[in-house]
Write a protein that holds these residues in place. Structure first.
Motif, PDB file in Angstrom:
ATOM      1  N   ILE A  97       8.319  11.041   2.661  1.00 38.03           N
ATOM      2  CA  ILE A  97       7.867   9.989   1.737  1.00 38.03           C
ATOM      3  C   ILE A  97       7.648   8.724   2.548  1.00 38.03           C
ATOM      4  CG2 ILE A  97       8.430   8.665  -0.327  1.00 38.03           C
ATOM      5  CD1 ILE A  97      10.364  10.924  -1.094  1.00 38.03           C
ATOM      6  N   ILE A  98       6.402   8.216   2.509  1.00 39.61           N
ATOM      7  CA  ILE A  98       6.032   7.018   3.286  1.00 39.61           C
ATOM      8  C   ILE A  98       5.597   5.946   2.302  1.00 39.61           C
ATOM      9  CG2 ILE A  98       4.588   6.106   5.134  1.00 39.61           C
ATOM     10  CD1 ILE A  98       4.176   8.959   6.115  1.00 39.61           C
ATOM     11  N   ASP A  99       6.146   4.711   2.496  1.00 39.38           N
ATOM     12  CA  ASP A  99       5.816   3.613   1.589  1.00 39.38           C
ATOM     13  C   ASP A  99       5.745   2.314   2.391  1.00 39.38           C
ATOM     14  OD1 ASP A  99       5.373   1.926  -0.502  1.00 39.38           O
ATOM     15  OD2 ASP A  99       7.368   2.130  -1.402  1.00 39.38           O
ATOM     16  N   GLY A 100       4.504   1.754   2.509  1.00 39.57           N
ATOM     17  CA  GLY A 100       4.321   0.485   3.218  1.00 39.57           C
ATOM     18  C   GLY A 100       4.413   0.606   4.706  1.00 39.57           C
ATOM     19  N   PHE A 101       4.326   1.789   5.276  1.00 43.50           N
ATOM     20  CA  PHE A 101       4.453   2.001   6.717  1.00 43.50           C
ATOM     21  C   PHE A 101       3.067   2.127   7.342  1.00 43.50           C
ATOM     22  CE2 PHE A 101       4.933   4.674  10.474  1.00 43.50           C
ATOM     23  CZ  PHE A 101       5.979   4.044  11.142  1.00 43.50           C
ATOM     24  N   LYS A 102       2.756   1.226   8.244  1.00 44.32           N
ATOM     25  CA  LYS A 102       1.480   1.201   8.960  1.00 44.32           C
ATOM     26  C   LYS A 102       0.297   1.260   7.981  1.00 44.32           C
ATOM     27  CE  LYS A 102       2.433   2.460  13.713  1.00 44.32           C
ATOM     28  NZ  LYS A 102       2.034   3.297  14.845  1.00 44.32           N
ATOM     29  N   SER A 103      -0.496   2.342   8.002  1.00 48.92           N
ATOM     30  CA  SER A 103      -1.705   2.400   7.168  1.00 48.92           C
ATOM     31  C   SER A 103      -1.429   2.909   5.762  1.00 48.92           C
ATOM     32  CB  SER A 103      -2.740   3.311   7.840  1.00 48.92           C
ATOM     33  OG  SER A 103      -2.224   4.620   7.993  1.00 48.92           O
TER      34      SER A 103
ATOM     35  N   CYS B 177       9.266   9.684  13.682  1.00 47.47           N
ATOM     36  CA  CYS B 177      10.052   9.088  14.774  1.00 47.47           C
ATOM     37  C   CYS B 177      10.792   7.839  14.301  1.00 47.47           C
ATOM     38  CB  CYS B 177       9.128   8.738  15.944  1.00 47.47           C
ATOM     39  SG  CYS B 177       8.409  10.169  16.763  1.00 47.47           S
ATOM     40  N   PHE B 178      10.150   7.063  13.419  1.00 46.56           N
ATOM     41  CA  PHE B 178      10.756   5.843  12.898  1.00 46.56           C
ATOM     42  C   PHE B 178      12.017   6.156  12.097  1.00 46.56           C
ATOM     43  CE2 PHE B 178      11.049   2.976   9.176  1.00 46.56           C
ATOM     44  CZ  PHE B 178      11.386   1.810   9.833  1.00 46.56           C
ATOM     45  N   VAL B 179      11.956   7.147  11.214  1.00 43.61           N
ATOM     46  CA  VAL B 179      13.112   7.455  10.382  1.00 43.61           C
ATOM     47  C   VAL B 179      14.212   8.136  11.193  1.00 43.61           C
ATOM     48  CG1 VAL B 179      12.426   9.760   9.604  1.00 43.61           C
ATOM     49  CG2 VAL B 179      13.778   8.295   8.099  1.00 43.61           C
TER      50      VAL B 179
ATOM     51  N   ALA C 113       8.688  -1.781   4.735  1.00 43.76           N
ATOM     52  CA  ALA C 113       8.244  -0.438   5.076  1.00 43.76           C
ATOM     53  C   ALA C 113       9.408   0.517   4.899  1.00 43.76           C
ATOM     54  CB  ALA C 113       7.720  -0.391   6.506  1.00 43.76           C
ATOM     55  N   SER C 114       9.173   1.655   4.268  1.00 41.99           N
ATOM     56  CA  SER C 114      10.225   2.617   3.990  1.00 41.99           C
ATOM     57  C   SER C 114       9.716   4.018   4.269  1.00 41.99           C
ATOM     58  CB  SER C 114      10.683   2.497   2.533  1.00 41.99           C
ATOM     59  OG  SER C 114      11.634   3.497   2.232  1.00 41.99           O
TER      60      SER C 114
ATOM     61  N   THR D 206      16.808   7.948   4.933  1.00 39.54           N
ATOM     62  CA  THR D 206      15.850   6.875   4.649  1.00 39.54           C
ATOM     63  C   THR D 206      16.078   5.725   5.608  1.00 39.54           C
ATOM     64  OG1 THR D 206      15.836   7.465   2.304  1.00 39.54           O
ATOM     65  CG2 THR D 206      14.973   5.284   2.884  1.00 39.54           C
ATOM     66  N   ARG D 207      14.965   5.167   6.092  1.00 38.12           N
ATOM     67  CA  ARG D 207      15.040   3.943   6.898  1.00 38.12           C
ATOM     68  C   ARG D 207      14.099   2.922   6.293  1.00 38.12           C
ATOM     69  NH1 ARG D 207      13.797   3.084  13.413  1.00 38.12           N
ATOM     70  NH2 ARG D 207      14.451   0.866  13.474  1.00 38.12           N
ATOM     71  N   GLN D 208      14.631   1.751   6.022  1.00 39.03           N
ATOM     72  CA  GLN D 208      13.851   0.660   5.439  1.00 39.03           C
ATOM     73  C   GLN D 208      13.776  -0.482   6.439  1.00 39.03           C
ATOM     74  OE1 GLN D 208      15.724  -0.375   1.754  1.00 39.03           O
ATOM     75  NE2 GLN D 208      15.138   1.529   0.716  1.00 39.03           N
ATOM     76  N   LEU D 209      12.585  -1.100   6.511  1.00 37.86           N
ATOM     77  CA  LEU D 209      12.361  -2.231   7.416  1.00 37.86           C
ATOM     78  C   LEU D 209      11.743  -3.364   6.620  1.00 37.86           C
ATOM     79  CD1 LEU D 209      12.187  -3.519  10.249  1.00 37.86           C
ATOM     80  CD2 LEU D 209       9.929  -2.441  10.483  1.00 37.86           C
ATOM     81  N   ILE D 210      12.392  -4.512   6.657  1.00 39.18           N
ATOM     82  CA  ILE D 210      11.898  -5.709   5.973  1.00 39.18           C
ATOM     83  C   ILE D 210      11.323  -6.646   7.018  1.00 39.18           C
ATOM     84  CG2 ILE D 210      12.550  -7.664   4.497  1.00 39.18           C
ATOM     85  CD1 ILE D 210      14.802  -5.961   3.406  1.00 39.18           C
TER      86      ILE D 210
END
Length: 708
Positions: free
Chosen positions: A7-13, A46-48, A77-78, A104-108
């Motif tokens: 599940i991708i939300d607000g990450f890059k494109s 890789c981010f998560v 981005a999550s 889950t990894r979230q980035l503000i």
């Protein structure tokens, strides 16, 4: 454990929430046009997984991972990855009961990260450990083949290939933890050394000072209690004496009153007798007048009158004496009453003093309780200081941190004070110089001429004096160089002695004079300090040291009185063993046994005492330490002589192995580096060079003084 959903939300494109499902258990491929976001899916994985090297996800900072860097209204981005955990055998440890595991990894925007495992907040370290437990280390991925990775693997060196295999096998994680643990242990050991040094250098002296103060306070408290008891005893004794005096006075007063009553009764009796006599006298006078007219009895009556008058005079004298006795007893009674008043007043004063002492005793008890409480708090503070924790409420910092901050503050203040003082001194000197220049400028012209004339006269006098003394400049220069060279030699020798003493391994015996006038010559020194090992026997230093053992550090003194004084009043820093020369028993064995040992192994056996040099006055001590041991060249020789029936002596080899007639053997690894005896020989040599340099300096100074 395999990927089931991403599940991708607000990450890059991916501006909106995107679910990627339908992952195959064996093989998955991502296809699409250029710029459609295929690589961003791998970057999201890789981010998560917690990647740290951002160049692997093609960005330079975390803000670039947010859709359009947060400028399109999206500031977060999550990425959530869901794993199928149906295969319990490959499940992470502790997660076997979960059918699915979501991470889950979230980035503000701004760089703040947040991790969640199954919806619960987790630390980044916990997430890394979770993935490493299933051989997924995203910071060194063996499961992710990027562009150029195959070529890089082919060009790897053996250590790099080994690291990759260890990572794939899952052992790398434990090696990293081991290295981290070793690093932490090293840091902790260094910190422990600092704490121990601080404890020994600063806290222990303060603790000893507090202990001394505690002992002094307890002694003072004991003295106060004894003083108070003595005061109360004295007051009670005075009260008892006053009470006894009061009772005696009251008894005396009662006796005097009884005596007064008796005297008053006697006085009344005498007054009645006087009145009776006066009445009788009147009757006699009447009868006398009656008899005057008669011729016979007048002379008899006159004799009776005279006798009666004599009795009357006697009675009046008795009456006067009685009245004087009454007056005297009255005055005595008055003085007794006055003394009774004084005794009563003194008794009242003593009772008041007793009450005051009782109040003082109550106050002293209160002070004692408060001091005991203060002592308990001080001991608690000492305990807190010894454990390195702060004693201030509301603070979590340790004592070391407080001490460091305090030292930094003090250092900064001292620097400021020193800077200010230097500036003030510089300004004062500048002011003083300017004043001198102003004062000298007015007198300079006249004084310069006068000084020049005086200097010329002095120069002429010096020339005449030099001619008269036959002065030789070259000899003076030679003497000066000789004296300077001798001074440098003394300084170098002193530095060498200090260097040898401070290098460690050279023990010394330090003490304070037990009493005024103590003769230090009666303390000969350590056994190791007194003996000398000739250069031809330097290879036997280890054997000599082992043969002496702990006795090498015993202290040789003249008699048992000196030893007792040093132990009791010498303020020794550590426990020592004294060897009084007048009491010690020698331990040298018979010459026949030594001769028998030397016959068994000629040239390989020596008595330990025969290898050493020492002052004759300490021969008994050396005999006691070294007179019962043999030094052998090797273990075979030692075994022969030790267990031979004619010898039966303890033997030590050159390497330090010990053979005992009782059947025990001692040996093994020895400490590396020079022995204690070798270090003492260096110290003796350095002291000898120092004495030689001092002698040379003394001769040079004597020659210089003679030349002057």
């Amino acid at each position: 454990m395999r990927v089931a959903e991403l599940i991708i939300d607000g990450f890059k494109s991916y501006a909106v929430r995107t679910h990627i499902t339908g992952w195959d258990a064996e093989f998955n491929a991502i296809t699409g046009l250029n710029g459609s976001g295929k690589s961003n899916i791998l970057d999201a994985i890789c981010f998560v997984l917690g990647i740290k090297n951002l160049s692997n996800v093609r960005v330079s900072n975390l803000n670039e991972l947010v859709y359009k860097r947060g400028q399109a209204g999206i500031n977060k981005a999550s990425v959530t990855i869901v794993f199928d955990n149906s295969n319990r055998e490959k499940s992470p440890i502790g997660y076997e009961q979960f059918p699915q595991i979501s991470v889950t990894r979230q980035l503000i925007v701004g760089g703040r990260n947040k991790y969640l495992i199954n919806g619960h907040t987790a630390q980044q370290h916990a997430v890394e450990t979770f993935f490493q437990s299933v051989q997924l280390n995203v910071n060194n991925p063996h499961f992710l083949i990027m562009q150029g990775k195959i070529t890089k693997v082919l060009n790897m060196k053996p250590p790099e290939i080994l690291a990759m295999i260890e990572e794939a096998a899952g052992t790398r994680m434990f090696e990293e933890r081991r290295d981290k643990a070793l690093h932490t242990i090293a840091k902790k050991e260094k910190k422990l050394q600092e704490i121990m040094s601080l404890l020994e250098e600063e806290i222990s002296p303060k603790l000893e000072k507090l202990r001394k103060e505690k002992r002094a306070y307890l002694e003072f408290q004991k003295t106060e209690v004894e003083l108070d008891a003595l005061k109360r005893f004295t007051t009670a004794h005075q009260y008892y004496e006053k009470s006894r005096g009061l009772k005696e006075t009251q008894a005396s007063l009662a006796h005097q009153r009884d005596r007064l009553d008796k005297i008053v009764g006697e006085r009344d009796q005498l007054q009645r007798e006087i009145r009776a006599l006066e009445q009788e006298m009147a009757d006699v006078n009447t009868r006398r007048e009656e008899e005057l007219a008669k011729d016979g009895r007048l002379a008899g009556l006159e004799g009776s009158v005279r006798s009666v008058e004599m009795r009357l005079v006697k009675i009046r004298a008795q009456r006067a004496n009685a009245e004087r006795g009454v007056e005297e007893e009255s005055s005595t009674l008055m003085s007794m009453q006055a003394r009774e008043a004084d005794w009563i007043q003194g008794l009242e004063l003593k009772e008041a003093t007793i009450k005051e002492n009782q109040v003082s005793f109550t106050e002293l008890k209160t002070q004692e309780a408060s001091r005991v409480e203060a002592l308990r708090k001080a001991e608690a503070k000492i305990q807190a200081l010894s454990t390195g924790m702060s004693t201030d409420e509301g603070k979590e910092t340790g004592f070391l941190e407080q001490l460091r901050e305090a030292k930094e503050t003090v250092a900064s203040y001292e620097t400021q004070v020193e800077t200010t003082e230097m500036r003030m001194q510089h300004l004062r000197r500048r002011e003083k110089d300017l004043r001198k220049q102003v004062q000298a400028s007015s007198q300079q012209d006249a004084s310069m001429a006068k000084e020049r004339e005086e200097a010329m006269q002095a120069l002429q006098k010096i020339k005449h004096s030099l001619k008269a003394l036959d002065w030789d400049p070259a000899r003076e220069q030679a003497l000066r160089e000789e004296m300077n060279g001798a001074q440098r030699a003394v300084e170098e020798a002193e530095e060498e002695v200090r260097r040898v003493q401070s290098s460690g391994g050279v023990p010394s015996f330090q003490y304070m004079d037990p009493h005024p006038g103590f003769e230090r010559r009666k303390v000969k020194g350590l056994v190791a300090e007194l003996l000398r090992l000739p250069p031809e026997h330097s290879g036997k230093a280890t054997a000599i040291q082992v043969a002496a053992g702990g006795a090498l550090y015993n202290v040789v003194v003249e008699d048992e009185v000196v030893a007792s004084s040093l132990i009791q009043q010498g303020q020794l820093r550590k426990r020592v063993t004294m060897i009084p020369l007048n009491k010690i028993a020698t331990g040298r064995v018979e010459r026949e046994r030594v001769g028998a040992a030397q016959k068994i192994a000629p040239g390989k056996v020596d008595l330990a005492l025969s290898l050493l040099g020492y002052p004759s006055e300490v021969e008994k001590a050396m005999d006691h330490v070294f007179g019962h041991c043999l030094i052998c060249a090797d273990s075979q020789t030692a075994a022969k002589v030790t267990f031979d029936p004619k010898v039966k002596m303890r033997s030590v080899t050159y390497d330090g192995d010990v053979y005992s007639p009782a059947g025990t053997l001692q040996g093994g690894s020895r400490a590396q580096g020079p022995s204690v005896l070798a270090k003492f020989e260096w110290l003796h040599a350095a002291k000898a060079r120092l004495e030689e340099a001092k002698t040379r300096l003394t001769k040079a100074e004597r020659a210089w003084n003679e030349a002057e």
